[in-house]
Structure formats: structure tokens, C-alpha cells
Design an enzyme around this catalytic site. Structure first.
Site, PDB file in Angstrom:
ATOM      1  CG  LEU A  41      -2.072  -0.760   1.509  1.00 50.71           C
ATOM      2  CD1 LEU A  41      -2.584  -0.468   2.912  1.00 50.71           C
ATOM      3  CD2 LEU A  41      -3.130  -0.440   0.478  1.00 50.71           C
ATOM      4  CB  SER A  42       0.376   4.710  -1.091  1.00 52.77           C
ATOM      5  OG  SER A  42       0.726   4.487  -2.436  1.00 52.77           O
ATOM      6  CB  THR A  94       3.234   8.071   0.262  1.00 56.71           C
ATOM      7  OG1 THR A  94       2.597   6.861   0.661  1.00 56.71           O
ATOM      8  CG2 THR A  94       3.723   8.816   1.502  1.00 56.71           C
ATOM      9  CB  ALA A  95       4.699  10.521  -4.403  1.00 56.23           C
ATOM     10  CG  HIS A 132       7.529   2.697  -8.646  1.00 54.37           C
ATOM     11  ND1 HIS A 132       7.607   2.291  -7.329  1.00 54.37           N
ATOM     12  CD2 HIS A 132       6.217   2.581  -8.991  1.00 54.37           C
ATOM     13  CE1 HIS A 132       6.405   1.926  -6.902  1.00 54.37           C
ATOM     14  NE2 HIS A 132       5.541   2.100  -7.877  1.00 54.37           N
TER      15      HIS A 132
END
Length: 258
Positions: A41-42, A94-95, A132
């Protein structure tokens, strides 16, 4: 992290595992449905599924002074980014949340993470948020870094930036045993890095060996085996700041399994 599971290198204690590979935004959305027993997950997505999932104490991806980057054709200041529409890999990543913390609310469009850099390079987007391996490869497209969120977070908090987490559905039986098996898989992969890397390269989306090894070194390390006190503090700080932004539907309960 799961090479050892798939190759039968560890005792799975009677658990059976099926490997499912999807992009992180898809996994975030699947978690709302509780589709998988164990899922990446984020961290941003966790508060939306906390009633259904608990955090595992391992498997996290944390950037220690580095992280997702915002890129454009030329370096843009934070003030310029606030006035620019940014292509993002998903509003539950999250980013995305940390970028909101850094520059406030901003105009954005969503796109698959592996299409963002090309869109910026080809002029179809003014700026893009890369996660990524895009964090390492954007320079080959002639793009410029505007903001490294891991650097920003470290300066803000002095902590590593927790990005991805592993979570387990709360109705799964024998949770402590399952957690121990998953931890053992991570440890075995780190202890047999060359073999595990050869397996991982099959999912590397065209990365060469050198870049893949560099990327893994950034995000699979001792903090992946266990958050430790610093890692847990980082999780709590990020989620606390997210609450302050009003990013979550209800107060967050940070709940790690044994």
C-alpha cells in the site's frame, strides 16, 4: 522481497502464496475492497482502509534523504510549481500527499506512473511527479529536477520518508506466524541478493542491472526488515501531518501487527 517465497527457499509454515503484481494505485484501490489478504500500500492509503487492514512491521519502502521527484523541462521553483498543473501517479500515493505538504494544494491530473516522464518530455504535461525507477531515469529524457520530496521531508523532520508499506487483512488467521514468514522472506532475499535480483529484474520495466541494483539498494534495506523506532516515528509523523491537512476521512489509528 518475495523471491524466497516464490522459489520455495523458506518454510512457509503451511501458508500458500500467490504472487499478484499490480501498480501501487491499483493496489490502493483494491484495498478499499479488501481484495487481497496481504498487500503493498501507499502509506497515504492506509487511513482509508485501517478498519480492514493492519500494518505489518516489515516490508516498508523508505527514502533516507531521497524520494519521489517532481520534474519539468527546466527547474521550477516552489512558487512556480504551485501555479503549474502536475501529472501525478495517483491521489492516494504517498508522493502525492507529501507534495501537498510541500507546496499546498495544486492543480493535477492522474496518469499511470510509468507514463508520466514521457508525457513531460514530449510536452504533454508541464511537470510530473515520479515514483519508482523514474526517480533515477528522468535525466536520460532531458528532464530537470524541481523538487526531491525525500530531501524536503528530511529537512523538515530529520526522518526517513515512509512511502510504501505492507499490510495484512485483519481477518487472516495466525497473523504472528504469517508475519514471521514474510519477514524471513525479506531476510533471505537480502542474504542472497544476487539470486533475488535476477528474479526481480523480470519485473524491472526495462531497467539495466546497474540501475536496478541501485534502486533496490535505496528501498530494500534494514528499514525494510523492521521499521525500528525511527521508522515508526516517521510513519506517525507523516500520518499526523496528513491529518492536519484534512487528507483522511477519520482520525488515524497506527496499528502494527506483531
Amino acid at each position: 522481497m518475495f523471491w524466497a517465497l516464490m522459489k520455495g527457499r523458506i518454510d512457509t509454515r503451511g501458508f500458500e502464496f500467490e504472487q499478484v503484481t499490480e501498480d501501487i494505485q491499483t493496489l490502493n484501490l483494491w484495498a478499499v475492497e479488501g481484495r487481497l489478504e496481504v498487500t503493498a500500500l501507499s502509506l497515504h492509503a492506509y487511513p482509508f482502509v485501517q478498519d480492514r487492514y493492519a500494518l505489518l512491521p516489515h516490508g516498508a519502502s523508505m527514502g533516507d534523504g531521497y524520494g519521489p521527484v517532481v520534474v519539468a523541462e527546466r527547474p521550477l521553483s516552489l512558487d512556480e510549481l504551485r501555479e503549474t498543473e502536475i501529472l501525478v501517479p495517483g491521489s492516494r500515493t504517498t508522493a502525492f500527499l507529501v507534495l501537498r505538504m510541500a507546496i499546498g494544494d495544486f492543480a493535477y491530473q492522474e496518469a499511470p506512473f510509468d507514463q508520466i516522464a514521457d508525457a513531460v518530455a514530449e510536452g504533454r504535461a508541464d511537470a510530473g511527479l515520479l515514483i519508482h525507477e523514474g526517480q533515477l531515469t528522468y535525466g536520460s529524457l532531458g528532464l530537470a529536477k524541481c523538487l526531491d520530496l525525500g530531501e524536503w521531508w528530511l529537512l523538515e523532520t530529520g526522518l526517513p520518508l515512509p512511502l510504501g508499506v505492507n499490510a495484512v487483512r485483519r481477518d487472516v488467521e495466525r497473523l504472528p506466524e504469517l508475519s514471521a514468514v514474510l519477514r524471513r522472506s525479506i531476510e533471505e532475499g537480502l542474504a542472497n541478493r544476487h539470486e533475488a535480483m535476477r528474479y526481480a529484474l523480470g519485473f524491472g520495466r526495462g531497467l539495466d542491472d546497474e540501475l536496478a541494483d541501485r534502486f533496490v539498494a535505496m528501498y530494500v534495506n534494514e528499514l525494510t526488515c523492521d521499521y525500528g523506532e525511527e521508522g515508526r516515528q516517521a510513519v506517525e509523523e507523516l500520518l499526523r501531518r496528513g491529518e492536519e491537512l484534512g487528507a483522511f476521512p477519520e482520525p488515524v489509528r497506527v496499528d502494527f501487527t506483531p
